[in-house]
Design a protein around this motif. Structure first.
Motif, PDB file in Angstrom:
ATOM      1  N   GLY A  98       0.792  -1.219   0.000  1.00 41.23           N
ATOM      2  CA  GLY A  98       0.000   0.000   0.000  1.00 41.23           C
ATOM      3  C   GLY A  98       0.827   1.272   0.000  1.00 41.23           C
ATOM      4  N   ILE A  99       2.117   1.176  -0.095  1.00 36.66           N
ATOM      5  CA  ILE A  99       2.981   2.357  -0.099  1.00 36.66           C
ATOM      6  C   ILE A  99       3.315   2.685  -1.542  1.00 36.66           C
ATOM      7  N   ARG A 100       2.890   3.886  -1.949  1.00 36.13           N
ATOM      8  CA  ARG A 100       3.134   4.327  -3.324  1.00 36.13           C
ATOM      9  C   ARG A 100       3.714   5.735  -3.288  1.00 36.13           C
ATOM     10  N   GLY A 101       4.662   5.965  -4.122  1.00 38.99           N
ATOM     11  CA  GLY A 101       5.209   7.307  -4.248  1.00 38.99           C
ATOM     12  C   GLY A 101       4.536   8.009  -5.425  1.00 38.99           C
ATOM     13  N   LYS A 102       5.248   8.985  -5.999  1.00 43.88           N
ATOM     14  CA  LYS A 102       4.711   9.681  -7.167  1.00 43.88           C
ATOM     15  C   LYS A 102       4.599   8.721  -8.345  1.00 43.88           C
ATOM     16  N   SER A 103       5.617   7.886  -8.515  1.00 42.23           N
ATOM     17  CA  SER A 103       5.557   6.889  -9.588  1.00 42.23           C
ATOM     18  C   SER A 103       6.275   5.628  -9.131  1.00 42.23           C
ATOM     19  N   THR A 104       5.782   4.514  -9.633  1.00 41.31           N
ATOM     20  CA  THR A 104       6.352   3.212  -9.288  1.00 41.31           C
ATOM     21  C   THR A 104       6.620   2.448 -10.569  1.00 41.31           C
ATOM     22  N   ARG A 105       7.823   1.887 -10.663  1.00 41.08           N
ATOM     23  CA  ARG A 105       8.147   1.086 -11.837  1.00 41.08           C
ATOM     24  C   ARG A 105       8.751  -0.231 -11.341  1.00 41.08           C
ATOM     25  N   LEU A 129       9.061   9.161  -2.153  1.00 40.96           N
ATOM     26  CA  LEU A 129       8.684   8.623  -0.843  1.00 40.96           C
ATOM     27  C   LEU A 129       9.248   9.488   0.276  1.00 40.96           C
ATOM     28  N   THR A 130       8.564   9.506   1.398  1.00 40.68           N
ATOM     29  CA  THR A 130       9.160  10.111   2.590  1.00 40.68           C
ATOM     30  C   THR A 130      10.065   9.058   3.221  1.00 40.68           C
ATOM     31  N   ALA A 131      10.915   9.482   4.135  1.00 44.17           N
ATOM     32  CA  ALA A 131      11.810   8.543   4.800  1.00 44.17           C
ATOM     33  C   ALA A 131      11.011   7.514   5.604  1.00 44.17           C
ATOM     34  N   ASN A 132       9.948   7.952   6.227  1.00 41.32           N
ATOM     35  CA  ASN A 132       9.107   7.034   7.011  1.00 41.32           C
ATOM     36  C   ASN A 132       8.455   5.978   6.107  1.00 41.32           C
ATOM     37  N   GLU A 133       7.973   6.399   4.947  1.00 45.07           N
ATOM     38  CA  GLU A 133       7.369   5.447   4.011  1.00 45.07           C
ATOM     39  C   GLU A 133       8.398   4.431   3.522  1.00 45.07           C
ATOM     40  N   ALA A 134       9.638   4.872   3.271  1.00 40.42           N
ATOM     41  CA  ALA A 134      10.693   3.965   2.820  1.00 40.42           C
ATOM     42  C   ALA A 134      11.009   2.921   3.898  1.00 40.42           C
ATOM     43  N   VAL A 135      11.110   3.375   5.136  1.00 39.90           N
ATOM     44  CA  VAL A 135      11.392   2.447   6.234  1.00 39.90           C
ATOM     45  C   VAL A 135      10.224   1.476   6.409  1.00 39.90           C
ATOM     46  N   ASN A 136       8.991   1.989   6.346  1.00 43.66           N
ATOM     47  CA  ASN A 136       7.823   1.113   6.482  1.00 43.66           C
ATOM     48  C   ASN A 136       7.765   0.069   5.359  1.00 43.66           C
ATOM     49  N   LEU A 137       8.091   0.486   4.139  1.00 43.97           N
ATOM     50  CA  LEU A 137       8.092  -0.452   3.015  1.00 43.97           C
ATOM     51  C   LEU A 137       9.113  -1.571   3.243  1.00 43.97           C
ATOM     52  N   LEU A 138      10.326  -1.195   3.624  1.00 46.54           N
ATOM     53  CA  LEU A 138      11.354  -2.207   3.868  1.00 46.54           C
ATOM     54  C   LEU A 138      10.950  -3.141   5.012  1.00 46.54           C
ATOM     55  N   ALA A 163      13.108  16.589   0.966  1.00 47.01           N
ATOM     56  CA  ALA A 163      12.412  15.813   1.995  1.00 47.01           C
ATOM     57  C   ALA A 163      11.910  14.488   1.433  1.00 47.01           C
ATOM     58  N   ARG A 164      11.902  14.335   0.134  1.00 44.50           N
ATOM     59  CA  ARG A 164      11.429  13.107  -0.522  1.00 44.50           C
ATOM     60  C   ARG A 164      12.617  12.287  -1.016  1.00 44.50           C
ATOM     61  N   LEU A 165      12.388  10.992  -1.143  1.00 41.46           N
ATOM     62  CA  LEU A 165      13.444  10.070  -1.553  1.00 41.46           C
ATOM     63  C   LEU A 165      13.009   9.271  -2.764  1.00 41.46           C
ATOM     64  N   ASP A 166      13.991   8.866  -3.559  1.00 43.53           N
ATOM     65  CA  ASP A 166      13.771   7.895  -4.625  1.00 43.53           C
ATOM     66  C   ASP A 166      14.400   6.588  -4.146  1.00 43.53           C
ATOM     67  N   LEU A 167      13.616   5.508  -4.194  1.00 45.70           N
ATOM     68  CA  LEU A 167      14.052   4.220  -3.668  1.00 45.70           C
ATOM     69  C   LEU A 167      14.136   3.217  -4.807  1.00 45.70           C
ATOM     70  N   THR A 168      15.285   2.555  -4.928  1.00 46.76           N
ATOM     71  CA  THR A 168      15.463   1.486  -5.899  1.00 46.76           C
ATOM     72  C   THR A 168      15.799   0.217  -5.126  1.00 46.76           C
ATOM     73  N   LEU A 169      14.955  -0.793  -5.292  1.00 45.98           N
ATOM     74  CA  LEU A 169      15.124  -2.055  -4.573  1.00 45.98           C
ATOM     75  C   LEU A 169      15.259  -3.214  -5.547  1.00 45.98           C
ATOM     76  N   THR A 170      16.059  -4.175  -5.183  1.00 50.45           N
ATOM     77  CA  THR A 170      16.041  -5.467  -5.863  1.00 50.45           C
ATOM     78  C   THR A 170      15.432  -6.429  -4.854  1.00 50.45           C
ATOM     79  N   VAL A 171      14.251  -6.912  -5.181  1.00 51.10           N
ATOM     80  CA  VAL A 171      13.473  -7.740  -4.269  1.00 51.10           C
ATOM     81  C   VAL A 171      13.355  -9.135  -4.859  1.00 51.10           C
TER      82      VAL A 171
END
Length: 181
Positions: A98-105, A129-138, A163-171
């Protein structure tokens, strides 16, 4: 006159019965000394054995706790593996958080097979993403009900909004390999 000479003279002045009694007393004292020495050696040997066994017991208690901890981690992983369904993908799991930023790819990647497990991998890029959203996602990915491994995470601050972050994950989603137990 030396002390030895005085003892020899006193011994020579004794009658034969007294000399015999003193001889028996001296033999008894020497026998007791030998017996006490043997008992002391045996007690020292038993004390060393007790100390070694106590050290072994302490080591075994530590190993017992390690085995118990490994067994619980293994059971948790087994339960998480049993919770995966055949139609799940890393993309669906990321969307379910349920965590979405401005765009998700989400880009699927080639999965690997390792030690009885198949890794279904994907690269996820979420912007804004905000820092809190990034931590919650992880946290939701790693501690969720399904066996998901975050192999790589890259956080960058946005140029337009620091204040916003771009997150790149390999899941990677873990599944049991076909035919594996």
């Amino acid at each position: 006159m030396t002390a030895f000479d005085r003892i020899r003279d006193a011994y020579g002045a004794m009658d034969s019965r007294t000399r015999l009694r003193w001889g028996y007393a001296l033999m008894a004292i020497l026998a007791l000394a030998v017996a006490f020495s043997a008992f002391h050696d045996r007690i020292a040997l038993l004390e060393k054995k007790r100390i070694r066994r106590e050290a072994d017991l302490v080591e075994m208690m530590g190993l017992k706790n390690s085995v118990r901890e490994a067994r619980s981690v293994s059971q948790r992983l087994t339960n998480r593996l049993a919770a995966t369904r055949g139609d799940e993908t890393p993309a669906r799991i990321v969307e379910e958080t349920g965590i979405r930023g401005k765009s998700t790819r989400i880009t699927p990647m080639k999965g690997e097979e390792r030690g009885g497990f198949v890794e279904d991998a994907a690269e996820v890029k979420i912007e804004g993403l905000t820092a809190n959203e990034a931590v919650n996602l992880l946290h939701r990915l790693e501690k969720g009900p399904r066996p998901v491994v975050v192999k790589k995470a890259l956080l960058r601050t946005r140029f337009d909004d620091p204040a916003r972050l771009d997150l790149t994950l390999t899941v990677a989603l873990l599944r049991q390999a076909p035919g594996a137990r």
